[in-house]
Design an enzyme around this catalytic site. Structure first.
Site, PDB file in Angstrom:
ATOM      1  N   ARG A   1       0.811  -1.218   0.000  1.00 31.61           N
ATOM      2  CA  ARG A   1       0.000   0.000   0.000  1.00 31.61           C
ATOM      3  C   ARG A   1       0.842   1.265   0.000  1.00 31.61           C
ATOM      4  NH1 ARG A   1      -0.312  -4.754   1.312  1.00 31.61           N
ATOM      5  NH2 ARG A   1       0.087  -4.333   3.504  1.00 31.61           N
ATOM      6  N   THR A   2       1.858   1.310   0.852  1.00 30.67           N
ATOM      7  CA  THR A   2       2.701   2.504   0.934  1.00 30.67           C
ATOM      8  C   THR A   2       3.438   2.742  -0.385  1.00 30.67           C
ATOM      9  OG1 THR A   2       2.984   2.517   3.331  1.00 30.67           O
ATOM     10  CG2 THR A   2       4.771   3.448   2.028  1.00 30.67           C
TER      11      THR A   2
ATOM     12  N   CYS B   1      -5.798  -3.053   8.172  1.00 31.96           N
ATOM     13  CA  CYS B   1      -4.647  -2.366   7.592  1.00 31.96           C
ATOM     14  C   CYS B   1      -4.981  -0.890   7.552  1.00 31.96           C
ATOM     15  CB  CYS B   1      -4.332  -2.882   6.195  1.00 31.96           C
ATOM     16  SG  CYS B   1      -2.990  -1.967   5.371  1.00 31.96           S
ATOM     17  N   ASN B   2      -4.287  -0.095   8.347  1.00 28.66           N
ATOM     18  CA  ASN B   2      -4.575   1.341   8.385  1.00 28.66           C
ATOM     19  C   ASN B   2      -4.303   2.009   7.048  1.00 28.66           C
ATOM     20  OD1 ASN B   2      -5.019   2.305  11.460  1.00 28.66           O
ATOM     21  ND2 ASN B   2      -3.601   0.580  11.423  1.00 28.66           N
ATOM     22  N   THR B   3      -3.165   1.682   6.427  1.00 26.79           N
ATOM     23  CA  THR B   3      -2.777   2.346   5.178  1.00 26.79           C
ATOM     24  C   THR B   3      -3.777   2.083   4.067  1.00 26.79           C
ATOM     25  OG1 THR B   3      -0.480   1.975   5.856  1.00 26.79           O
ATOM     26  CG2 THR B   3      -0.833   2.756   3.622  1.00 26.79           C
ATOM     27  N   ALA B   4      -4.348   0.883   4.036  1.00 25.95           N
ATOM     28  CA  ALA B   4      -5.326   0.542   3.005  1.00 25.95           C
ATOM     29  C   ALA B   4      -6.574   1.410   3.072  1.00 25.95           C
ATOM     30  CB  ALA B   4      -5.709  -0.928   3.120  1.00 25.95           C
TER      31      ALA B   4
ATOM     32  N   THR C   1       2.881   3.848   8.958  1.00 28.64           N
ATOM     33  CA  THR C   1       3.705   3.764   7.754  1.00 28.64           C
ATOM     34  C   THR C   1       3.843   5.124   7.087  1.00 28.64           C
ATOM     35  OG1 THR C   1       1.826   3.318   6.287  1.00 28.64           O
ATOM     36  CG2 THR C   1       2.907   1.404   7.323  1.00 28.64           C
TER      37      THR C   1
ATOM     38  N   LYS D   1       7.031  -7.890   9.846  1.00 35.92           N
ATOM     39  CA  LYS D   1       6.703  -8.546   8.579  1.00 35.92           C
ATOM     40  C   LYS D   1       7.749  -9.596   8.201  1.00 35.92           C
ATOM     41  CE  LYS D   1       3.893  -4.882   6.426  1.00 35.92           C
ATOM     42  NZ  LYS D   1       2.659  -5.663   6.227  1.00 35.92           N
TER      43      LYS D   1
ATOM     44  N   CYS E   1      -0.369   1.232  12.588  1.00 36.38           N
ATOM     45  CA  CYS E   1      -0.091   0.164  11.633  1.00 36.38           C
ATOM     46  C   CYS E   1      -0.381  -1.133  12.369  1.00 36.38           C
ATOM     47  CB  CYS E   1       1.347   0.192  11.133  1.00 36.38           C
ATOM     48  SG  CYS E   1       1.791  -1.250  10.131  1.00 36.38           S
TER      49      CYS E   1
END
Length: 265
Positions: free
Chosen positions: A77-78, A113-116, A156, A197, A227
């Site tokens: 995502r990032t 997923c926060n970034t998503a 992130t 990860k 995250c």
């Protein structure tokens, strides 16, 4: 013989009790939960575990029906949000997962997923009736309910630079702090990608520890683990700072959204 009889009677009573619970469950019009997972797998497993832990259940039949789609093949995502070379769009796969879960009868969706959540609107646009819980919003609402004047965000690069949490906190009266130097933000990314990860339990977490300390020194009263790998990092590497865990908040919000009672803790 008497002991065996008591044991058998106890088992019959337990099964009878569960049958009552099962009938009650079916009468409650509880909705089905779907989890858009794989970002990453450990974070997905943790959300499901928290849903189970927080359910006010007396036996198996009193738990929630949950369907988990765990697809680690979702592009980073990032990397995509920051237009890094070779990055691929991630929203189409998440849209497909959301549609699939809805077709499988899931009325409420959760995405650990926060970034998503930068693609929240795109994902919601393909749904007919299912509701996707806004994880950053729920976390921010909880932070505001604590009465804090200032909170720190650990997340992130994609989450920080696209302003996911900054927009959520706008007008709240709570000041949101993010790392104010590249070294600290790099340390956050390092613990996420090269620590959790990568599954490296021996990873050097000293730079990340310093980044947390710097946010607290600037006046943050609590740290938002923005995250879903970071709550895992806090356990794996032995951090004890005061934090807000959006994964835990998402689990509780999901239970409330489907009509289940959250266990008192």
């Amino acid at each position: 013989q008497e002991t065996a009889l008591r044991s058998a009677n106890s088992g019959n009573q337990e099964r009878s009790g569960c049958a009552v619970v099962q009938r009650r469950y079916k009468e409650q019009s509880v909705e089905k939960l779907g989890i858009i997972g794989g970002m990453g797998p450990a974070a997905t497993a943790r959300l499901f575990s928290r849903v189970v832990d927080f359910t006010d259940a007396a036996c198996d039949q009193d738990h929630l029906d949950v369907t988990v789609l765990n697809r680690p093949s979702v592009p980073d995502r990032t990397a995509y949000l920051l237009a890094r070379p070779g990055a691929h769009p991630f929203a189409p796969m998440l849209q497909d997962m959301a549609r699939t879960l809805e077709e499988m009868g899931c009325a409420v969706l959760a995405m650990p997923c926060n970034t998503a959540h930068a693609a929240l609107g795109e994902i919601e646009s393909v749904l007919s009736s299912a509701r996707l819980i806004d994880m950053p919003y729920e976390a921010a609402a909880f932070a505001c309910s604590l009465g804090c004047a200032r909170v720190g965000l650990l997340a992130t690069d994609g989450t920080v630079q696209t302003g996911i949490y900054q927009r959520t906190f706008e007008g709240s009266g709570v000041e949101l702090l993010t790392p104010d130097n590249t070294e600290d933000q790099s340390a956050v990314m390092d613990i996420i990608y090269n620590g959790v990860k990568a599954g490296d339990l021996t990873h050097d977490a000293s730079a990340f520890r310093a980044a947390c300390g710097h946010l607290l020194a600037r006046g943050a009263e609590v740290l938002i683990l923005g995250c879903t790998e970071l709550p895992i990092a806090f356990v794996d590497y032995g951090f004890d700072e005061v934090t807000i865990d959006p994964t835990q908040i998402l689990a509780e919000a999901a239970l409330r959204a489907v009509g289940m009672k959250v266990k008192e803790r």
